[in-house]
Design a protein around this motif. Structure first.
Motif, PDB file in Angstrom:
ATOM      1  N   GLU A 166      -9.759  40.332  22.230  1.00  0.00           N
ATOM      2  CA  GLU A 166     -10.475  40.912  23.368  1.00  0.00           C
ATOM      3  C   GLU A 166     -11.097  39.820  24.227  1.00  0.00           C
ATOM      4  O   GLU A 166     -11.104  39.911  25.466  1.00  0.00           O
ATOM      5  CB  GLU A 166     -11.573  41.853  22.872  1.00  0.00           C
ATOM      6  N   GLN A 193     -16.797  43.018  28.602  1.00  0.00           N
ATOM      7  CA  GLN A 193     -16.014  43.520  27.478  1.00  0.00           C
ATOM      8  C   GLN A 193     -15.184  44.708  27.924  1.00  0.00           C
ATOM      9  O   GLN A 193     -15.421  45.283  28.989  1.00  0.00           O
ATOM     10  CB  GLN A 193     -16.940  43.927  26.333  1.00  0.00           C
ATOM     11  N   ILE A 194     -14.189  45.092  27.122  1.00  0.00           N
ATOM     12  CA  ILE A 194     -13.342  46.247  27.436  1.00  0.00           C
ATOM     13  C   ILE A 194     -14.090  47.563  27.196  1.00  0.00           C
ATOM     14  O   ILE A 194     -14.137  48.420  28.065  1.00  0.00           O
ATOM     15  CB  ILE A 194     -12.039  46.210  26.615  1.00  0.00           C
ATOM     16  N   ILE A 234     -10.382  39.294  28.185  1.00  0.00           N
ATOM     17  CA  ILE A 234     -11.464  39.351  29.170  1.00  0.00           C
ATOM     18  C   ILE A 234     -11.463  38.088  30.033  1.00  0.00           C
ATOM     19  O   ILE A 234     -11.621  38.144  31.262  1.00  0.00           O
ATOM     20  CB  ILE A 234     -12.825  39.508  28.465  1.00  0.00           C
TER      21      ILE A 234
END
Length: 440
Positions: free
Chosen positions: A139, A310-311, A143
């Motif tokens: 992740e 962040q996702i 990002i």
């Protein structure tokens, strides 16, 4: 279940350890097809933990587990996880949980200072930089790539307002080492940009000249280089890209340099290993996994609002683990932990070198040893199969320069010298049996 029962049942869980011996698909036939209509007792759940769950658990924290890389395991971290679950907040903004948001910011600064990162990577009270806990290194890389893509699109459209975003993205190209983790390539796929792999040298490291050559070729072809992911501590062999060479090139070419130090990053809190991070001042973003020493950290100097770092929108109170671990170990305790793992890896390396049948396949810098029997790839594949089939220890392989290589990663908090020596004795014994069979 009341608090008294939870404490009693929690104590029962502490000592529960089982090593798996199951086949794929084992679990479905052991549990009902649907959730129960009525509530069941805790006793029945515990019985099924023993019957259903524990037989299929790979015990990553066994002192005989030497596969992949280390993962989180300490008593302070487990206590913090319990508190995190009990509080149960969803920290998607400061107002949603002030303590969750603020402790994470402060803990990332603590961590950045342990690593002696440049000031612009720290939040402090000015907010010019800072960090965020991601779910995984994958992740964090994604990002960083998305942030770099957004930045380059805005820059180009400022100078050329007529250029569409679709046209720009079609020309973008990102780069990584040919030894980089597959998650880096996946970030390119998700980000909708092409990703090129830069060839490495004999030490499996990307050097400046190799990157410069590819950049010149791609610019001449009308492409737009915008992102380079350097790796410090590659997954196959713990190799280190030369960021002191790569960083100035990326800065001069206005390319975002992200550093993925998922495994090796923890070691940089030790003064003797901090030089491996020299060149960080050229980077735009940096991630590593403290649990390979509590959660994945993404320290970054060019992103904006915290909720866009962040996702997911929601965020668990994971910084509690860092707060507990940092305070209950102290910096000296964490350094001692890392040094112990490195020392055990060096001990294993010396055992391998003392046996003329084996060879070391890559420099041993931290807690990973890459080794193999001298001979064919097939020979080493058979050896690894026998090692894992015996179920006494667990290893995984890698490919280095076309060779099938065994990886011995010191992983568990409880691993001691005797475990390393037992592991080597087991490997040596199986190798002797295999070579004797081949002679006959």
């Amino acid at each position: 279940m009341d608090a008294a029962e939870f404490r009693r049942r929690g104590k029962e869980m502490v000592d529960y350890v089982v090593y798996p011996d199951v086949e794929p698909g084992y679990l479905r036939s052991l549990i009902p097809e649907e959730a129960p209509l009525e509530a069941e007792s805790y006793e029945d759940v515990v019985k099924d933990i023993e019957r259903v769950i524990m037989p299929g658990v790979t015990h990553w924290h066994s002192p005989y587990f030497y596969a992949y890389f280390p993962t989180a395991h300490s008593f302070p971290a487990m206590l913090a996880d319990m508190l995190c679950g009990a509080i149960g907040c969803i920290g998607f903004s400061w107002a949603a949980s002030p303590a969750c948001t603020e402790l994470e910011t402060v803990m990332l600064d603590w961590l950045g200072k342990m690593l002696k990162l440049p000031e612009d990577f720290l939040a402090g009270t000015e907010g010019s930089g800072g960090g965020v806990i991601q779910g995984t290194a994958s992740e964090a890389t994604l990002i960083a790539l998305l942030a770099a893509r957004s930045k380059i699109i805005k820059l180009i459209q400022t100078d050329h307002p007529d250029r569409s975003e679709t046209d720009i993205i079609s020309k973008l190209v990102a780069y990584s080492s040919d030894q980089a983790h597959s998650s880096v390539e996946r970030a390119g796929l998700i980000g909708g940009v092409r990703m090129k792999k830069i060839p490495t040298d004999s030490k499996f490291s990307v050097r400046g000249a190799a990157l410069q050559k590819v950049l010149e070729e791609d610019r001449a072809a009308g492409l737009i280089p915008f992102f380079f992911c350097a790796t410090l501590g590659t997954t196959p062999s713990c190799a280190f890209d030369c960021i002191t060479e790569l960083g100035p090139i990326c800065n001069a070419e206005k390319i975002w340099m992200h550093i993925d130090a998922a495994y090796a990053g923890s070691a940089f809190i030790c003064p003797e290993f901090r030089p491996l991070l020299n060149g960080i001042e050229f980077a735009d973003s940096f991630n590593f996994n403290p649990h390979k020493c509590c959660s994945l950290i993404h320290v970054i100097s060019h992103l904006i609002s915290l909720q866009h770092w962040q996702i997911p929108l929601g965020r668990r109170f994971r910084s509690l683990k860092m707060w507990f671990v940092f305070r209950m170990y102290g910096l000296k305790g964490l350094q001692a932990y890392i040094r112990k793992h490195v020392g055990l890896a060096k001990e294993f390396e010396s055992l391998v070198k003392a046996d003329q049948r084996f060879e070391i396949s890559a420099d041993v810098v931290l807690g990973l040893v890459c080794f193999r029997l001298k001979g064919s790839n097939e020979l080493n594949e058979i050896l690894l199969k026998r090692i894992n089939s015996a179920r006494k220890i667990h290893l995984v392989p890698c490919q280095l320069a076309g060779k099938f290589v065994l990886r011995f990663a010191v992983c568990a908090r409880t691993t001691e010298s005797r475990h390393v020596r037992e592991a080597w004795s087991h490997i040596s014994h199986l190798a002797s049996e295999l070579l004797q069979e081949l002679r006959h």
